[in-house]
Design a protein around this motif. Structure first.
Motif, PDB file in Angstrom:
ATOM      1  N   GLN A  42       0.826  -1.194   0.000  1.00  0.00           N
ATOM      2  CA  GLN A  42       0.000   0.000   0.000  1.00  0.00           C
ATOM      3  C   GLN A  42       0.872   1.262   0.000  1.00  0.00           C
ATOM      4  OE1 GLN A  42      -3.393  -0.067  -0.263  1.00  0.00           O
ATOM      5  NE2 GLN A  42      -3.042  -2.266  -0.531  1.00  0.00           N
TER       6      GLN A  42
ATOM      7  N   THR B  67       0.814  10.677   8.341  1.00  0.00           N
ATOM      8  CA  THR B  67       1.125   9.739   9.428  1.00  0.00           C
ATOM      9  C   THR B  67       2.364   8.901   9.156  1.00  0.00           C
ATOM     10  OG1 THR B  67      -0.335   8.093   8.433  1.00  0.00           O
ATOM     11  CG2 THR B  67      -1.317   9.589  10.040  1.00  0.00           C
TER      12      THR B  67
ATOM     13  N   LYS C 226       2.523   6.280   7.540  1.00  0.00           N
ATOM     14  CA  LYS C 226       2.131   4.869   7.628  1.00  0.00           C
ATOM     15  C   LYS C 226       1.333   4.519   6.376  1.00  0.00           C
ATOM     16  CE  LYS C 226       1.897   4.589  12.678  1.00  0.00           C
ATOM     17  NZ  LYS C 226       1.030   4.285  13.847  1.00  0.00           N
ATOM     18  N   PRO C 227       1.343   3.261   5.974  1.00  0.00           N
ATOM     19  CA  PRO C 227       0.589   2.905   4.764  1.00  0.00           C
ATOM     20  C   PRO C 227      -0.913   3.022   4.997  1.00  0.00           C
ATOM     21  CG  PRO C 227       1.543   0.964   5.774  1.00  0.00           C
ATOM     22  CD  PRO C 227       2.110   2.125   6.502  1.00  0.00           C
ATOM     23  N   TYR C 228      -1.625   3.327   3.930  1.00  0.00           N
ATOM     24  CA  TYR C 228      -3.074   3.413   3.989  1.00  0.00           C
ATOM     25  C   TYR C 228      -3.660   2.010   4.229  1.00  0.00           C
ATOM     26  CZ  TYR C 228      -2.873   8.151   2.076  1.00  0.00           C
ATOM     27  OH  TYR C 228      -2.619   9.479   1.892  1.00  0.00           O
ATOM     28  N   ARG C 229      -4.764   1.993   4.948  1.00  0.00           N
ATOM     29  CA  ARG C 229      -5.465   0.716   5.148  1.00  0.00           C
ATOM     30  C   ARG C 229      -6.296   0.430   3.900  1.00  0.00           C
ATOM     31  NH1 ARG C 229      -6.901  -2.679   9.270  1.00  0.00           N
ATOM     32  NH2 ARG C 229      -8.841  -3.855   8.968  1.00  0.00           N
ATOM     33  N   PRO C 230      -6.106  -0.743   3.280  1.00  0.00           N
ATOM     34  CA  PRO C 230      -6.838  -1.022   2.034  1.00  0.00           C
ATOM     35  C   PRO C 230      -8.322  -1.251   2.312  1.00  0.00           C
ATOM     36  CG  PRO C 230      -5.559  -2.927   2.687  1.00  0.00           C
ATOM     37  CD  PRO C 230      -5.173  -1.807   3.627  1.00  0.00           C
TER      38      PRO C 230
ATOM     39  N   ASN D 288       0.945   7.095   3.701  1.00  0.00           N
ATOM     40  CA  ASN D 288       0.292   8.373   3.976  1.00  0.00           C
ATOM     41  C   ASN D 288       1.353   9.376   4.426  1.00  0.00           C
ATOM     42  OD1 ASN D 288      -1.407  10.449   4.620  1.00  0.00           O
ATOM     43  ND2 ASN D 288      -2.583   9.313   6.173  1.00  0.00           N
TER      44      ASN D 288
END
Length: 314
Positions: free
Chosen positions: A73, A79, A81-85, A76
């Motif tokens: 992913q 943050t 951090k990777p986006y939640r799919p 972001n």
């Protein structure tokens, strides 16, 4: 789902229950490709799995599979951090399966993680936790049919080929483990694979063991012999049985004609005296006296007339 296919899947899961000890609710290990496929074809995760295995299910997602999904992913920037799919269900619907492959519990390759949970021991392949594997083929990029074919492969093409090869490796490795049902999604249809060759061999051996156990029944005892008991001890404890003499066969008495009874000369029967009461012993010893019956009145008148002239003559 059609009735014919649902009946076939029900029989297949019943064989897994009898041979390998599967019970509801079935534990289903899902991988990242399976979640992407169910989201693409707009399938509800738990109802679709329950229709396939014909029973209640408990889907599980490993930490390594979650790490592989989040690694693909975008990040972001706010943050970092990777986006939640969107295809990832919430933890209430898809709980996390904690797997510790090393001391610091760092994630490893997704395929190695799933195979280690299906068969923890490399020497003896056995599905101890009775897991069901749910996987799917990777989703390929949509290509433009009007675009001319390229002579060379791009980086995306190589990634797709690698993902396809890894998916086939996972399914072939899972088939080599006895007692692992495999669910996969193909063309918007969720399919339950038939039993693999190693699983069929275990099932046939289990059935042959039942058949041999039935042949080992002792006819004299009427029950199976227990392990650890010797035949000599059993024979000494039992008393010798007497041999039965064979019965003489006779015709059916209902089909035989009855013999007629011949009339015999009947002897005259004597009249039996009535039984006397016990209390009349003294009365029975005395002779009975005859009673004189009273004469009529005319006899008394004649006697009186005869006596009168005799008195007058005197």
């Amino acid at each position: 789902m059609r009735a014919k296919r649902s009946k076939k899947y029900r029989k297949l899961m019943h064989q897994y229950e009898l041979t390998f000890g599967f019970r509801e609710a079935y534990q289903v290990l899902v991988d990242s490709n399976f979640l992407r496929a169910t989201d693409q074809f707009k399938m509800e995760l738990i109802p679709a799995l329950e229709r396939t295995v014909q029973g209640k299910v408990k889907p599980l997602l490993t930490k390594c599979s979650l790490a592989a999904i989040m690694a693909a992913q975008p990040i972001n920037p706010k943050t970092e951090k990777p986006y939640r799919p969107l295809f990832l269900p919430p933890p209430t619907e898809l709980p996390l399966r904690h797997c510790s492959h090393n001391a610091d519990s760092t994630p490893i390759d997704e395929i190695e993680c799933l195979l280690s949970l299906l068969s923890p021991s490399s020497d003896v392949k056995k599905n101890k936790e009775h897991y069901i594997l749910a996987t799917a083929e990777p989703i390929l990029r949509k290509t433009n049919p009007n675009e001319p074919k390229r002579k060379w492969k791009t980086e995306d093409d190589r990634k797709e080929e690698e993902a396809m090869r890894r998916s086939k490796t996972l399914r072939s490795s899972a088939r080599s483990i006895p007692g692992v049902p495999i669910i996969y999604v193909k063309r918007s249809v969720m399919v339950l694979e038939p039993m693999s060759n190693p699983s069929e061999m275990v099932r046939d051996g289990h059935e042959r063991g039942k058949f041999r156990a039935g042949l080992d029944v002792d006819a004299s005892l009427g029950k199976r012999k227990r392990d650890g008991e010797n035949d000599d001890e059993e024979e000494s404890d039992e008393e010798p049985k007497k041999k039965r003499t064979p019965k003489v066969k006779q015709p059916n008495p209902l089909s035989m004609k009855k013999a007629k009874k011949r009339p015999e000369a009947a002897a005259p029967k004597k009249k039996e005296a009535p039984a006397k009461p016990e209390g009349d012993d003294e009365a029975a010893s005395k002779p009975k006296r005859k009673r004189r019956h009273n004469k009529g009145v005319h006899w008394e008148i004649e006697d009186a007339a005869e006596s009168q002239p005799a008195e007058a003559a005197a």
